[in-house]
Design an enzyme around this catalytic site. Structure first.
Site, PDB file in Angstrom:
ATOM      1  N   GLY A 132      46.343  45.010  42.489  1.00 20.33           N
ATOM      2  CA  GLY A 132      46.894  44.325  43.653  1.00 20.33           C
ATOM      3  C   GLY A 132      46.363  42.930  43.892  1.00 20.33           C
ATOM      4  O   GLY A 132      46.591  42.342  44.934  1.00 20.33           O
ATOM      5  N   GLN A 133      45.617  42.415  42.967  1.00 17.75           N
ATOM      6  CA  GLN A 133      44.979  41.124  43.199  1.00 17.75           C
ATOM      7  C   GLN A 133      45.119  40.261  41.960  1.00 17.75           C
ATOM      8  O   GLN A 133      44.187  39.637  41.511  1.00 17.75           O
ATOM      9  CB  GLN A 133      43.499  41.319  43.537  1.00 17.75           C
ATOM     10  CG  GLN A 133      43.303  42.085  44.828  1.00 17.75           C
ATOM     11  CD  GLN A 133      41.945  42.754  44.885  1.00 17.75           C
ATOM     12  OE1 GLN A 133      41.356  43.075  43.872  1.00 17.75           O
ATOM     13  NE2 GLN A 133      41.465  42.961  46.087  1.00 17.75           N
ATOM     14  N   GLY A 134      46.326  40.262  41.400  1.00 14.16           N
ATOM     15  CA  GLY A 134      46.572  39.567  40.140  1.00 14.16           C
ATOM     16  C   GLY A 134      46.082  38.134  40.125  1.00 14.16           C
ATOM     17  O   GLY A 134      45.623  37.628  39.116  1.00 14.16           O
ATOM     18  N   TYR A 183      43.507  36.958  41.255  1.00 14.55           N
ATOM     19  CA  TYR A 183      42.054  36.840  41.061  1.00 14.55           C
ATOM     20  C   TYR A 183      41.629  37.310  39.669  1.00 14.55           C
ATOM     21  O   TYR A 183      40.454  37.411  39.371  1.00 14.55           O
ATOM     22  CB  TYR A 183      41.297  37.637  42.121  1.00 14.55           C
ATOM     23  CG  TYR A 183      41.622  37.171  43.516  1.00 14.55           C
ATOM     24  CD1 TYR A 183      41.295  35.883  43.927  1.00 14.55           C
ATOM     25  CD2 TYR A 183      42.265  38.021  44.403  1.00 14.55           C
ATOM     26  CE1 TYR A 183      41.622  35.449  45.185  1.00 14.55           C
ATOM     27  CE2 TYR A 183      42.590  37.587  45.678  1.00 14.55           C
ATOM     28  CZ  TYR A 183      42.269  36.297  46.066  1.00 14.55           C
ATOM     29  OH  TYR A 183      42.581  35.867  47.309  1.00 14.55           O
TER      30      TYR A 183
END
Ligand code: G3D
Length: 194
Positions: free
Chosen positions: A71-73, A75
């Site tokens: 969910g934090q592509g 980063y």
């Protein structure tokens, strides 16, 4: 010998071993690490303000880096920075989360194809976690869904775990320790041959 001591002995002569603990959010990484973590470990949360948390803690001999891959592509480049320092990977899967098994596989494939991982014989320990949850997948089924049999160039092992009770973690740590002993044995053979 406690679990953490076993991991520390797995170090052999190395001064510090970096273990990356990865997996999707909610898979149980924090719970597993808390089971392994000695009470005197120094915990350090870094990069907390930009939406991506990495937990690092270390003792005199072992350093853990823990982060979510989901969910934090945006980063991704931040967490990938840690790959080259990793000497072992613990990849945690929520065996009860059938819907996100595909996402876990995508993240695993991306990890395995990363240049800092792809060409290294880095051992990977898979924890098929939450085995206590009704209708969770068996470790064999998780292994099939992640196509682990395709990993030919790295030692890997999968254990079913219940991180809440600490069940299954010992087997995994024993396996990691075994890979270390094997590497030491191979080094000795190599020295003997030359
Ligand atoms: P993460 O660090 O990968 O994001 P956590 O995951 O360790 O925070 O765990 C996420 C939730 O799953 C937590 O519940 C935790 O208690 C639970 N959990 C972790 N391991 C197990 C397990 O083996 N079995 C079961 N049944 N639950 C587990 P909460 O309710 O605190 O969000």
């Amino acid at each position: 010998m406690g679990l953490f001591d076993k991991l520390a002995s797995w170090l052999g002569l190395k001064k510090e071993v970096n273990v990356l603990c990865l997996g999707l959010d909610n898979s149980g990484k924090t719970t597993i690490i808390n089971q392994l973590k000695p009470s005197n470990a120094q915990t350090q949360d870094i990069v907390p303000t930009i939406g991506f948390n990495i937990e690092k803690f270390k003792t005199s001999s072992l350093s853990f880096t823990v982060f979510d891959m989901s969910g934090q592509g945006r980063y991704r480049n931040l967490w990938e920075h840690y790959y080259k320092e990793g000497q072992a990977i613990i990849f945690v899967i929520d065996s009860a989360d059938k819907l996100r098994m595909v996402v876990a596989k995508e993240e695993l494939d991306t990890l395995l194809n990363h240049p800092d991982v792809k060409h290294r014989r880095i051992p990977i320990l898979f924890f098929a976690n939450k085995m206590d949850v009704r209708d969770s997948l068996s470790s064999v089924k998780v292994s099939q869904m992640l196509c682990l049999e395709n990993i030919k160039d790295k030692p890997w092992h999968i254990c079913a775990t219940n991180a809440l009770k600490g069940e299954g973690l010992q087997e995994g740590v024993d396996w990691l320790q075994g890979t270390r002993d094997l590497q030491d044995g191979l080094c000795l053979c190599y020295i003997f041959i030359i």
